[in-house]
Design a protein around this motif. Structure first.
Motif, short mmCIF file in Angstrom:
data_model
loop_
_atom_site.label_atom_id
_atom_site.label_comp_id
_atom_site.label_asym_id
_atom_site.label_seq_id
_atom_site.Cartn_x
_atom_site.Cartn_y
_atom_site.Cartn_z
N CYS A 1 10.08 5.06 -5.33
CA CYS A 1 9.01 5.49 -6.23
C CYS A 1 8.99 4.67 -7.52
N MET A 2 10.12 4.15 -7.95
CA MET A 2 10.13 3.26 -9.11
C MET A 2 9.31 2.01 -8.84
N ARG A 3 9.30 1.56 -7.60
CA ARG A 3 8.61 0.32 -7.24
C ARG A 3 7.16 0.57 -6.80
N GLN A 4 6.90 1.75 -6.22
CA GLN A 4 5.55 2.11 -5.82
C GLN A 4 5.35 3.61 -6.13
N PRO A 5 4.96 3.91 -7.37
CA PRO A 5 4.89 5.32 -7.82
C PRO A 5 3.88 6.17 -7.06
N TYR A 6 2.90 5.55 -6.41
CA TYR A 6 1.85 6.32 -5.74
C TYR A 6 2.20 6.65 -4.29
N ALA A 7 3.43 6.36 -3.89
CA ALA A 7 3.80 6.53 -2.48
C ALA A 7 4.25 7.94 -2.14
N ILE A 8 4.43 8.79 -3.12
CA ILE A 8 4.94 10.14 -2.86
C ILE A 8 3.86 11.17 -3.15
N GLU A 9 3.73 12.14 -2.27
CA GLU A 9 2.75 13.20 -2.44
C GLU A 9 3.22 14.18 -3.50
N PRO B 1 0.83 -1.21 0.00
CA PRO B 1 0.00 0.00 0.00
C PRO B 1 0.86 1.26 0.00
N PRO B 2 0.53 2.23 -0.84
CA PRO B 2 1.32 3.47 -0.89
C PRO B 2 1.45 4.17 0.45
N ASP B 3 0.40 4.11 1.28
CA ASP B 3 0.47 4.82 2.56
C ASP B 3 1.43 4.16 3.55
N VAL B 4 1.91 2.96 3.22
CA VAL B 4 2.93 2.31 4.05
C VAL B 4 4.32 2.80 3.67
N ILE B 5 4.52 3.07 2.38
CA ILE B 5 5.82 3.54 1.89
C ILE B 5 5.98 5.05 2.06
#
Length: 227
Positions: free
Chosen positions: A197-205, A161-165
């Motif tokens: 971010c390469m692995r989970q692009p939605y993790a950064i605001e 989940p993005p909110d974990v990263i």
């Protein structure tokens, strides 16, 4: 631990030669960049050719993780023992519980972190409590910090989940990517954010992403490349 990580005696001997370059704390990073000696005295500027070469050596651990992603962006290298685990989810959760209570040397704890990270990457597991555990070690002054950052990137995949990263990225921004930090510390922080971010692009605001992109105008070339 070495068995599951696929480390034999010959491989361990080869990796031992460059382990010092891969696992650097902040004081070692300062020396690696050439701007401080062993006594903490200022030396060369971090933008010199020699400093950039040493900085590249300091980032080797993260570079290795990036190279692994080129052949299988979301998969760790195939190790037979890891692939054949009967219950990888239970294995990783039990090992994390052991790690939390461990009183072993920090080097052994690092092996546990690495193994958990590889099991997560190999089987695309969701072990939510692993990321906050790593986060508390993500400080510039932490020994072996580049290895810990590499494990965090390795354990990140699209199913997490993005909110974990996102807290990991926020922690990197707060502790590594600030104007008061050494240039080499900022570069390593930016490189790690990019790997996550390469692995989970939605993790950064969006706002944080825009702020980090502004470092493309930084005076240090290593920071510019990372940004």
């Amino acid at each position: 631990l070495n068995f599951f990580l696929g480390v034999d005696d010959e491989q361990a001997a080869r990796e031992g030669a460059d382990s010092d370059d891969e696992d650097l704390g902040v004081s070692e990073l300062q020396q690696a960049a050439g701007n401080k000696d062993s006594k903490g005295k200022n030396l060369a500027h971090t933008h010199s050719k020699r400093s950039r070469k040493r900085l590249l050596m300091a980032r080797r651990a993260l570079d290795k993780v990036k190279k692994k992603g080129k052949t299988g962006p979301q998969r760790a290298p195939a190790f037979a023992a890891l692939e054949l685990l009967n219950d990888p989810q239970g294995f990783s959760e039990r090992l994390l519980a052991v790690l939390r209570k461990s009183t072993d040397k920090f080097e052994v704890k690092l092996l546990m972190m690495n193994l958990i990270s590889r099991v997560i990457a190999t089987h695309q597991l969701i072990v939510l409590s692993f990321y906050p555990f790593l986060q508390k070690y993500m400080q510039p002054h932490q020994p072996k910090v580049t290895s810990i950052l590499a494990y965090a990137a390795q354990a990140t995949h699209p199913l997490v989940p993005p909110d974990v990263i996102e807290p990991l990225i926020r922690s990197l921004a707060n502790h590594f990517i600030t104007d008061g930090r050494q240039d080499e510390v900022m570069a390593i922080g930016l490189n790690t954010v990019r790997e996550l971010c390469m692995r989970q692009p939605y993790a950064i605001e969006k706002d944080l992403l825009q702020d980090l992109v502004q470092y493309k105008k930084h005076k240090d070339k290593g920071v510019v490349i990372a940004a």
